[in-house]
Design a protein around this motif. Structure first.
Motif, PDB file in Angstrom:
ATOM      1  N   ASN A   4     -12.644   5.050 -15.502  1.00  0.00           N
ATOM      2  CA  ASN A   4     -12.796   4.695 -14.090  1.00  0.00           C
ATOM      3  C   ASN A   4     -11.769   5.445 -13.251  1.00  0.00           C
ATOM      4  OD1 ASN A   4     -12.355   3.167 -11.589  1.00  0.00           O
ATOM      5  ND2 ASN A   4     -13.782   1.675 -12.466  1.00  0.00           N
ATOM      6  N   PHE A   5     -12.250   6.248 -12.291  1.00  0.00           N
ATOM      7  CA  PHE A   5     -11.329   7.004 -11.431  1.00  0.00           C
ATOM      8  C   PHE A   5     -10.413   6.074 -10.647  1.00  0.00           C
ATOM      9  CE2 PHE A   5     -10.557   8.394  -7.041  1.00  0.00           C
ATOM     10  CZ  PHE A   5      -9.687   9.449  -7.284  1.00  0.00           C
ATOM     11  N   HIS A   6     -10.950   4.959 -10.161  1.00  0.00           N
ATOM     12  CA  HIS A   6     -10.135   4.025  -9.374  1.00  0.00           C
ATOM     13  C   HIS A   6      -8.962   3.503 -10.194  1.00  0.00           C
ATOM     14  CE1 HIS A   6      -9.213   1.322  -6.140  1.00  0.00           C
ATOM     15  NE2 HIS A   6      -9.419   0.252  -6.864  1.00  0.00           N
ATOM     16  N   GLN A   7      -9.177   3.232 -11.480  1.00  0.00           N
ATOM     17  CA  GLN A   7      -8.093   2.762 -12.338  1.00  0.00           C
ATOM     18  C   GLN A   7      -7.036   3.854 -12.534  1.00  0.00           C
ATOM     19  OE1 GLN A   7     -10.302   1.534 -15.759  1.00  0.00           O
ATOM     20  NE2 GLN A   7     -10.955  -0.416 -14.829  1.00  0.00           N
ATOM     21  N   LEU A   8      -7.485   5.099 -12.669  1.00  0.00           N
ATOM     22  CA  LEU A   8      -6.529   6.209 -12.761  1.00  0.00           C
ATOM     23  C   LEU A   8      -5.689   6.311 -11.497  1.00  0.00           C
ATOM     24  CD1 LEU A   8      -8.661   9.052 -14.397  1.00  0.00           C
ATOM     25  CD2 LEU A   8      -6.752   7.820 -15.443  1.00  0.00           C
ATOM     26  N   HIS A   9      -6.335   6.114 -10.343  1.00  0.00           N
ATOM     27  CA  HIS A   9      -5.630   6.162  -9.063  1.00  0.00           C
ATOM     28  C   HIS A   9      -4.579   5.067  -8.994  1.00  0.00           C
ATOM     29  CE1 HIS A   9      -6.042   6.493  -4.389  1.00  0.00           C
ATOM     30  NE2 HIS A   9      -4.872   6.891  -4.847  1.00  0.00           N
ATOM     31  N   ILE A  10      -4.940   3.852  -9.438  1.00  0.00           N
ATOM     32  CA  ILE A  10      -4.000   2.733  -9.427  1.00  0.00           C
ATOM     33  C   ILE A  10      -2.837   3.012 -10.379  1.00  0.00           C
ATOM     34  CG2 ILE A  10      -3.712   0.303 -10.043  1.00  0.00           C
ATOM     35  CD1 ILE A  10      -6.589  -0.135  -9.050  1.00  0.00           C
ATOM     36  N   PHE A  11      -3.140   3.475 -11.589  1.00  0.00           N
ATOM     37  CA  PHE A  11      -2.088   3.810 -12.555  1.00  0.00           C
ATOM     38  C   PHE A  11      -1.127   4.841 -11.976  1.00  0.00           C
ATOM     39  CE2 PHE A  11      -0.958   7.203 -15.590  1.00  0.00           C
ATOM     40  CZ  PHE A  11       0.025   6.530 -16.319  1.00  0.00           C
ATOM     41  N   HIS A  12      -1.668   5.879 -11.353  1.00  0.00           N
ATOM     42  CA  HIS A  12      -0.844   6.922 -10.755  1.00  0.00           C
ATOM     43  C   HIS A  12       0.057   6.336  -9.666  1.00  0.00           C
ATOM     44  CE1 HIS A  12      -0.033  10.150  -7.789  1.00  0.00           C
ATOM     45  NE2 HIS A  12       0.106  10.911  -8.861  1.00  0.00           N
ATOM     46  N   THR A  13      -0.477   5.436  -8.848  1.00  0.00           N
ATOM     47  CA  THR A  13       0.300   4.848  -7.766  1.00  0.00           C
ATOM     48  C   THR A  13       1.419   3.971  -8.309  1.00  0.00           C
ATOM     49  OG1 THR A  13      -1.682   4.860  -6.376  1.00  0.00           O
ATOM     50  CG2 THR A  13       0.160   3.502  -5.632  1.00  0.00           C
ATOM     51  N   VAL A  14       1.134   3.174  -9.346  1.00  0.00           N
ATOM     52  CA  VAL A  14       2.178   2.344  -9.967  1.00  0.00           C
ATOM     53  C   VAL A  14       3.292   3.226 -10.514  1.00  0.00           C
ATOM     54  CG1 VAL A  14       2.699   0.759 -11.860  1.00  0.00           C
ATOM     55  CG2 VAL A  14       0.610   0.449 -10.521  1.00  0.00           C
ATOM     56  N   ALA A  15       2.903   4.311 -11.189  1.00  0.00           N
ATOM     57  CA  ALA A  15       3.904   5.228 -11.753  1.00  0.00           C
ATOM     58  C   ALA A  15       4.747   5.867 -10.658  1.00  0.00           C
ATOM     59  CB  ALA A  15       3.204   6.302 -12.586  1.00  0.00           C
ATOM     60  N   GLU A  16       4.109   6.259  -9.556  1.00  0.00           N
ATOM     61  CA  GLU A  16       4.837   6.898  -8.459  1.00  0.00           C
ATOM     62  C   GLU A  16       5.741   5.918  -7.730  1.00  0.00           C
ATOM     63  OE1 GLU A  16       4.581  10.365  -7.223  1.00  0.00           O
ATOM     64  OE2 GLU A  16       4.072  10.410  -9.353  1.00  0.00           O
ATOM     65  N   LYS A  17       5.265   4.694  -7.517  1.00  0.00           N
ATOM     66  CA  LYS A  17       6.028   3.696  -6.756  1.00  0.00           C
ATOM     67  C   LYS A  17       7.057   2.968  -7.611  1.00  0.00           C
ATOM     68  CE  LYS A  17       3.777   4.332  -2.887  1.00  0.00           C
ATOM     69  NZ  LYS A  17       4.443   4.924  -1.691  1.00  0.00           N
ATOM     70  N   GLY A  18       6.841   2.930  -8.914  1.00  0.00           N
ATOM     71  CA  GLY A  18       7.817   2.300  -9.798  1.00  0.00           C
ATOM     72  C   GLY A  18       7.654   0.805  -9.964  1.00  0.00           C
ATOM     73  N   SER A  19       6.625   0.204  -9.349  1.00  0.00           N
ATOM     74  CA  SER A  19       6.399  -1.234  -9.513  1.00  0.00           C
ATOM     75  C   SER A  19       4.975  -1.581  -9.137  1.00  0.00           C
ATOM     76  CB  SER A  19       7.380  -2.048  -8.664  1.00  0.00           C
ATOM     77  OG  SER A  19       7.035  -1.989  -7.289  1.00  0.00           O
ATOM     78  N   PHE A  20       4.489  -2.696  -9.709  1.00  0.00           N
ATOM     79  CA  PHE A  20       3.142  -3.161  -9.381  1.00  0.00           C
ATOM     80  C   PHE A  20       3.082  -3.646  -7.938  1.00  0.00           C
ATOM     81  CE2 PHE A  20       3.090  -3.549 -14.010  1.00  0.00           C
ATOM     82  CZ  PHE A  20       1.854  -2.988 -14.309  1.00  0.00           C
ATOM     83  N   SER A  21       4.150  -4.301  -7.478  1.00  0.00           N
ATOM     84  CA  SER A  21       4.144  -4.843  -6.117  1.00  0.00           C
ATOM     85  C   SER A  21       4.104  -3.729  -5.077  1.00  0.00           C
ATOM     86  CB  SER A  21       5.370  -5.729  -5.896  1.00  0.00           C
ATOM     87  OG  SER A  21       6.574  -4.998  -6.116  1.00  0.00           O
ATOM     88  N   ALA A  22       4.892  -2.674  -5.268  1.00  0.00           N
ATOM     89  CA  ALA A  22       4.892  -1.555  -4.322  1.00  0.00           C
ATOM     90  C   ALA A  22       3.545  -0.841  -4.325  1.00  0.00           C
ATOM     91  CB  ALA A  22       6.013  -0.576  -4.666  1.00  0.00           C
ATOM     92  N   ALA A  23       2.935  -0.704  -5.510  1.00  0.00           N
ATOM     93  CA  ALA A  23       1.620  -0.076  -5.594  1.00  0.00           C
ATOM     94  C   ALA A  23       0.570  -0.932  -4.888  1.00  0.00           C
ATOM     95  CB  ALA A  23       1.234   0.133  -7.056  1.00  0.00           C
ATOM     96  N   ALA A  24       0.688  -2.252  -5.032  1.00  0.00           N
ATOM     97  CA  ALA A  24      -0.261  -3.156  -4.382  1.00  0.00           C
ATOM     98  C   ALA A  24      -0.200  -3.010  -2.869  1.00  0.00           C
ATOM     99  CB  ALA A  24       0.038  -4.603  -4.786  1.00  0.00           C
ATOM    100  N   VAL A  25       1.011  -2.904  -2.324  1.00  0.00           N
ATOM    101  CA  VAL A  25       1.172  -2.724  -0.879  1.00  0.00           C
ATOM    102  C   VAL A  25       0.569  -1.389  -0.449  1.00  0.00           C
ATOM    103  CG1 VAL A  25       2.857  -2.383   0.973  1.00  0.00           C
ATOM    104  CG2 VAL A  25       3.206  -4.194  -0.717  1.00  0.00           C
TER     105      VAL A  25
END
Length: 309
Positions: A4-25
């Motif tokens: 799923n591309f959307h899941q890859l996008h989310i994973f990439h954002t978590v890795a870049e932001k360093g936290s699930f909460s920052a990625a969620a925002v």
């Protein structure tokens, strides 16, 4: 289960932001939804991608291997949208979208003229309705996408920021606050208010900022609650009270001097407008072109040119 591309996008954002909460925002999602999507991706590959044993998220060896591929997939998707839009010099077809009250009645109409000049072979069908109705029609594939005043958290929906707006205090001509460069929340609270109904996006933005400044919006002298922006404008113009609205929704009244917009000191009533669409459905090129057009314009712009949203 397919990758799923959307899941890859989310994973990439978590890795870049360093936290699930920052990625969620950043992605306008809830933290549990972000966590669930990453866990689903880990189940797909059969390996842990993120080390959650420390306060700050760290990539596992598998995660470090996946990250550049996730980044490339995001870049490729963006390039694909951009290049296909440029390649298709003559876009045509029928674009069906829904929009909430403020967006559909006041923001989009002046933007449809320059878009129509750029793409004369695209026919736009616009429905003005509430968010629930928009999501229902998107799910039934009767709308390509919708534009709403708040992010939507739903497992089947992608919600992305496309424009921003900022509310102003709107007062009638001849009001004691007329001529002021700014007013305080306390000064504004001393006067009666005419507000949109409970649950409207406009009212929610106003009340959230009021509370953020330590004031209770329920203490306002609310003399009337109305179900449309047009009704609120008419009531304020008649002198029944003040309100908080987007200047784009009172542009003509401001130009005629019937109403006046006043900024409130040390308060920010900014809000985002979002596009919503099904994850499982690719947008037609006409829809991609229209969303790109919106992102390149400042809110309320009706002529050519671009701005930063």
């Amino acid at each position: 289960m397919a990758l799923n591309f959307h899941q890859l996008h989310i994973f990439h954002t978590v890795a870049e932001k360093g936290s699930f909460s920052a990625a969620a925002v950043a992605m306008h999602m809830t933290q549990p939804a972000v966590t669930m999507q990453v866990q689903t991706l880990e189940e797909y590959f059969g390996t842990k991608l993120l080390d959650r044993s420390t306060k700050k998220i760290a990539l596992t060896e598998s995660g470090r291997m996946l990250l550049p591929f996730a980044r490339r997939s995001i870049e490729l998707m963006r390039e694909t949208e951009s290049e296909m839009t440029r390649f298709t010099h003559k876009l045509e077809g029928r674009l069906q979208l829904g929009a909430s009250n403020t967006i559909g009645e006041y923001v989009l109409p002046p933007l449809l003229v320059p878009f129509g000049r750029q793409h004369p072979d695209i026919t736009i069908s616009l429905k003005v309705m509430n968010t629930t109705q928009i999501l229902d029609e998107i799910a039934r594939h009767t709308l390509n996408f919708g534009l709403v005043e708040a992010p939507v958290v739903h497992p089947d929906i992608i919600s992305e920021s496309v424009m921003h707006d900022e509310l102003r205090l709107i007062i009638p001509a001849g009001h004691p606050l007329e001529g002021r460069q700014t007013v305080t929340l306390e000064e504004a609270s001393a006067y009666p208010f005419v507000l949109r109904e409970e649950g409207s996006g406009t009212r929610q933005v106003m009340e959230d900022e009021w509370r953020a400044k330590g004031m209770d919006p329920r203490a306002l002298q609310t003399v009337m609650e109305l179900g449309s922006t047009g009704a609120v404008k008419s009531a304020v113009e008649a002198g029944l009270g003040l309100t908080m609205l987007s200047p784009s929704s009172v542009k003509h009244e401001l130009a005629l001097g019937l109403l006046h917009a006043v900024p409130i000191e040390n308060a920010s009533f900014k809000r985002q407008f979002y596009s919503v669409r099904l994850k499982s459905t690719l947008l037609p090129l006409a829809a991609v072109a229209f969303l790109n057009f919106l992102r390149e314009r400042t809110l309320g712009e009706s002529g050519e040119g671009s701005g930063t949203l």
